[in-house]
Design a protein around this motif. Sequence first.
Motif, mmCIF file in Angstrom:
data_model
loop_
_atom_site.group_PDB
_atom_site.id
_atom_site.type_symbol
_atom_site.label_atom_id
_atom_site.label_comp_id
_atom_site.label_asym_id
_atom_site.label_seq_id
_atom_site.Cartn_x
_atom_site.Cartn_y
_atom_site.Cartn_z
ATOM 1 N N VAL A 27 38.394 4.363 8.499
ATOM 2 C CA VAL A 27 37.421 3.281 8.270
ATOM 3 C C VAL A 27 38.095 2.207 7.430
ATOM 4 O O VAL A 27 38.487 2.451 6.287
ATOM 5 C CB VAL A 27 36.164 3.812 7.557
ATOM 6 N N PRO A 28 38.265 0.988 7.961
ATOM 7 C CA PRO A 28 38.938 -0.067 7.189
ATOM 8 C C PRO A 28 38.149 -0.430 5.937
ATOM 9 O O PRO A 28 36.924 -0.569 5.965
ATOM 10 C CB PRO A 28 38.995 -1.249 8.169
ATOM 11 N N GLY A 29 38.872 -0.573 4.822
ATOM 12 C CA GLY A 29 38.252 -1.010 3.579
ATOM 13 C C GLY A 29 37.505 0.057 2.821
ATOM 14 O O GLY A 29 36.905 -0.235 1.779
ATOM 15 N N LEU A 30 37.503 1.295 3.316
ATOM 16 C CA LEU A 30 36.785 2.366 2.643
ATOM 17 C C LEU A 30 37.774 3.136 1.772
ATOM 18 O O LEU A 30 38.608 3.888 2.274
ATOM 19 C CB LEU A 30 36.131 3.297 3.669
ATOM 20 N N GLY A 31 37.678 2.922 0.463
ATOM 21 C CA GLY A 31 38.613 3.549 -0.451
ATOM 22 C C GLY A 31 38.158 4.923 -0.901
ATOM 23 O O GLY A 31 37.107 5.436 -0.497
ATOM 24 N N ASP A 32 38.960 5.530 -1.761
ATOM 25 C CA ASP A 32 38.680 6.883 -2.224
ATOM 26 C C ASP A 32 37.355 6.968 -2.981
ATOM 27 O O ASP A 32 36.623 7.955 -2.861
ATOM 28 C CB ASP A 32 39.823 7.366 -3.132
ATOM 29 N N THR A 33 37.037 5.938 -3.761
ATOM 30 C CA THR A 33 35.816 5.986 -4.571
ATOM 31 C C THR A 33 34.572 6.065 -3.691
ATOM 32 O O THR A 33 33.672 6.894 -3.910
ATOM 33 C CB THR A 33 35.736 4.757 -5.489
ATOM 34 N N ARG A 34 34.518 5.234 -2.670
ATOM 35 C CA ARG A 34 33.336 5.239 -1.799
ATOM 36 C C ARG A 34 33.325 6.470 -0.885
ATOM 37 O O ARG A 34 32.251 6.947 -0.515
ATOM 38 C CB ARG A 34 33.277 3.945 -0.987
ATOM 39 N N LYS A 35 34.504 6.989 -0.513
ATOM 40 C CA LYS A 35 34.525 8.244 0.245
ATOM 41 C C LYS A 35 33.894 9.364 -0.566
ATOM 42 O O LYS A 35 33.061 10.136 -0.069
ATOM 43 C CB LYS A 35 35.963 8.625 0.592
ATOM 44 N N ASP A 55 21.790 3.966 1.930
ATOM 45 C CA ASP A 55 21.218 4.339 0.635
ATOM 46 C C ASP A 55 22.290 4.696 -0.394
ATOM 47 O O ASP A 55 22.000 4.771 -1.596
ATOM 48 C CB ASP A 55 20.276 5.541 0.813
ATOM 49 N N VAL A 56 23.517 4.935 0.072
ATOM 50 C CA VAL A 56 24.608 5.275 -0.862
ATOM 51 C C VAL A 56 25.035 4.010 -1.589
ATOM 52 O O VAL A 56 25.288 2.976 -0.949
ATOM 53 C CB VAL A 56 25.799 5.892 -0.104
ATOM 54 N N PRO A 57 25.099 4.027 -2.926
ATOM 55 C CA PRO A 57 25.512 2.826 -3.666
ATOM 56 C C PRO A 57 26.890 2.336 -3.210
ATOM 57 O O PRO A 57 27.828 3.121 -3.062
ATOM 58 C CB PRO A 57 25.551 3.313 -5.118
ATOM 59 N N GLY A 58 26.986 1.034 -2.958
ATOM 60 C CA GLY A 58 28.254 0.435 -2.569
ATOM 61 C C GLY A 58 28.488 0.390 -1.079
ATOM 62 O O GLY A 58 29.501 -0.158 -0.623
ATOM 63 N N ILE A 59 27.590 0.961 -0.278
ATOM 64 C CA ILE A 59 27.757 0.985 1.178
ATOM 65 C C ILE A 59 26.743 0.020 1.794
ATOM 66 O O ILE A 59 25.526 0.232 1.700
ATOM 67 C CB ILE A 59 27.559 2.399 1.752
ATOM 68 N N GLY A 60 27.216 -1.083 2.425
ATOM 69 C CA GLY A 60 26.355 -2.034 3.118
ATOM 70 C C GLY A 60 26.139 -1.618 4.562
ATOM 71 O O GLY A 60 26.733 -0.651 5.049
ATOM 72 N N ARG A 61 25.298 -2.383 5.251
ATOM 73 C CA ARG A 61 24.954 -2.002 6.620
ATOM 74 C C ARG A 61 26.160 -2.103 7.554
ATOM 75 O O ARG A 61 26.374 -1.247 8.408
ATOM 76 C CB ARG A 61 23.807 -2.892 7.141
ATOM 77 N N THR A 110 29.335 -1.780 6.814
ATOM 78 C CA THR A 110 30.229 -0.648 6.555
ATOM 79 C C THR A 110 29.637 0.636 7.107
ATOM 80 O O THR A 110 30.345 1.478 7.672
ATOM 81 C CB THR A 110 30.470 -0.505 5.041
ATOM 82 N N ALA A 111 28.296 0.803 6.979
ATOM 83 C CA ALA A 111 27.637 2.002 7.501
ATOM 84 C C ALA A 111 27.801 2.095 9.014
ATOM 85 O O ALA A 111 28.019 3.180 9.572
ATOM 86 C CB ALA A 111 26.161 2.002 7.122
ATOM 87 N N GLU A 112 27.699 0.959 9.710
ATOM 88 C CA GLU A 112 27.875 0.974 11.162
ATOM 89 C C GLU A 112 29.296 1.391 11.541
ATOM 90 O O GLU A 112 29.511 2.143 12.497
ATOM 91 C CB GLU A 112 27.554 -0.411 11.729
ATOM 92 N N VAL A 113 30.281 0.887 10.785
ATOM 93 C CA VAL A 113 31.681 1.257 11.068
ATOM 94 C C VAL A 113 31.892 2.748 10.818
ATOM 95 O O VAL A 113 32.601 3.429 11.575
ATOM 96 C CB VAL A 113 32.637 0.413 10.207
ATOM 97 N N ILE A 114 31.265 3.284 9.753
ATOM 98 C CA ILE A 114 31.399 4.712 9.447
ATOM 99 C C ILE A 114 30.810 5.555 10.564
ATOM 100 O O ILE A 114 31.411 6.539 11.022
ATOM 101 C CB ILE A 114 30.716 5.031 8.099
ATOM 102 N N SER A 166 39.814 14.994 0.287
ATOM 103 C CA SER A 166 39.966 13.934 -0.688
ATOM 104 C C SER A 166 41.220 14.148 -1.501
ATOM 105 O O SER A 166 41.751 15.233 -1.568
ATOM 106 C CB SER A 166 38.742 13.891 -1.608
ATOM 107 N N PRO A 167 41.736 13.109 -2.153
ATOM 108 C CA PRO A 167 43.010 13.211 -2.852
ATOM 109 C C PRO A 167 43.016 14.354 -3.842
ATOM 110 O O PRO A 167 42.093 14.537 -4.613
ATOM 111 C CB PRO A 167 43.131 11.853 -3.555
ATOM 112 N N GLY A 168 44.107 15.090 -3.784
ATOM 113 C CA GLY A 168 44.294 16.189 -4.726
ATOM 114 C C GLY A 168 43.800 17.517 -4.242
ATOM 115 O O GLY A 168 44.055 18.540 -4.851
#
Length: 705
Positions: free
Chosen positions: A610-618, A641-647, A649-653, A687-689
């Motif tokens: 998913v472009p632009g989706l970093g570790d924090t939002r994952k 409903d997840v903080p930081g996720i717009g519509r 971005t949700a469609e791309v996910i 996720s990392p680690g």
Amino acid sequence: MADPSSYRPRPGEIPDSPGVYRFRDEHRRVIYVGKAKSLRQRLANYFQDLAGLHPRTRSMVTTAASVEWTVVSTEVEALQLEYSWIKEYDPRFNVKYRDDKSYPYLAVTMNEEYPRVQVMRGHRKKGVRYFGPYAHAWAIRDTVDLMLRVFPVRTCSAGVFKNAARTGRPCLLGYIGKCSAPCVERISAEDHRELAEEFCDFMAGRTGTYLRRLERQMAQAAGDMEYERAARLRDDIGALKKAMEKNAVVLADATDADLIAVAEDELEAAVQIFHVRGGRVRGQRGWVTDKVEEITTGALVEHALQQLYGEETGDAVPREVLVPALPDPVEPVQEWLTGRRGANVSLRVPQRGDKKALMETVQRNAQQALVLHKTKRASDLTTRSRALEEISDALGLDSAPLRIECYDISHLQGDDVVASMVVFEDGLARKSEYRRFQIKGFAGQDDVRSMHEVITRRFRRYLAEKERTGEWADGEEPGPAEAGPDGTVTGTDGAGLAEPPASTLTEDDGRPKRFAYPPQLVVVDGGAPQVAAAQRALDELGIDDIAVCGLAKRLEEVWLPGDDDPVVLPRTSEGLYLLQRIRDEAHRFAITYQRAKRAKRFRSSPLDDVPGLGDTRKQALIKHFGSLKRLRSATIEQICDVPGIGRKTAEVIVAALAQAVPGGPAVNTATGEIMDDTEEPGQQTGSPGEPVSTGAPDERRGQER
């Protein structure tokens, strides 16, 4: 160089019985000593086709001019005679451990009228009790200083002793109570000898008797209200316990054993020995040897045992000797050790428990000793210069290869195929110049095609840079060294290595260009096929001023393009040692990258696409839904409903998860445990680690190279 057939014994001359044989050169010097259960079978191995012999063995038989043998009754006698002849003749082709006579021992001269405690080095003397060896002389002096409170044995030299006896005045130690002063007859010779015997008993590990005796005396003194004497005894007990603490308890009480470990590569081997007496490590020492012939770990152990116990008798040979591999056959060696001790000696490989754990510690020490030895050898400027000259002579180069690049291919059963490029300049690693490659031209396992692709890509970049900058046009040579306005020399690197001007080696922002600097020598990890592939790549690019060679790992042979036979560098060659170091560094760099690449693949997740989706939002997504499975079944509105996720971005996910094929169960690659979909956040997504796989192939420990 002699032809082995010129001195080969006639059929039937060699007896089929145990014995010891000697190869001599044309000057009658003994160059090799060996033993055999059957002289006929063993010597026949040396007179086969030279092409079938190991290079080191081939060098020995062609240096020799004659062979002779001595028949003995048993294999034990053969072992003893072999050791005696190696000590007598010092043959150049035998395994010889570098002398450890510099290791200090704590010695008690029981052969003197008034025994003396001192630090001793060198050959052992009859009638002297030895303890150790110690790594440092100061460690002995610290131990002795603590022990003299309880066992005030003489430590002075013969001159000081005689002078004190003549003047009737003891030395300082006599005045402060750390010497019983036999020089002025404060103690008789018999009592002083008994004191020295007690000192030896304590150092030999029989500590409990003396500690219990001092504790009883302390309690009695306290009961008699002799508090000053009780305090003195208390301090004596503390001193003895502190001396004991210097030797850590590693095995059960009363265990006497020597542990021997071997670390080796194709050219050298390091041996480490831990001496355990009374369950405590009483001493440690180590040797390094050149491997003159093809030899197994068991044979290295046998040679180490010969050097370690060849001149020892009695208790100096322990009841138990633990080794990493047994000599073949083991019975004669065990019988020989038993004969030197005068009692049964157990020679075995530890399989479990404390002894195996301690053996692993000894093995780590051996590995570190080998690395340290190689590091010291590589850091010497004269040695590096000689190594480059030897490489130049062996390969027929016009000048010493001051810049060498080495390439290696790494993969795991054909997956994650990568390559490494390491650079050595003036015999030293230039890590800022290291590069790594992913094989893109094809899929699967083919080291020859991979090598061709890597060499092509590397030198195509070099030609592109050369064309873009106009650097070094045909017939043009780099100019002499010139100092810039700031005093920087741009024409040479200070070691005689010509460099192009800095402007052609750096980008506009000052960073070094990639692949802008050509080597004088390309080394590939492999034999004739890999060398041919590398040369073909250079020929296709029209490059004819860079030499190519390959180093085959099995026999350390150097292969040149178009040659049917390899170049065999002498075992003592610094050039071979340098090529080996470069090849091993390329292998290390390649396999490190390959493992990292594989681990990253195991931690992959559909969310990574998913472009632009970093570790924090994952992590926020997984924390909100609990697992990747629940996220896959969620609607766009629920994802929003997840903080930081717009519509958007949700469609791309949703689209990315719909395209991704659901994988198999998640696997914890550290434990092999199959994780449930409702596990903790992050365990499904990699996720990392987290050491987790989602649908990725199982991690296979197969043919990794």
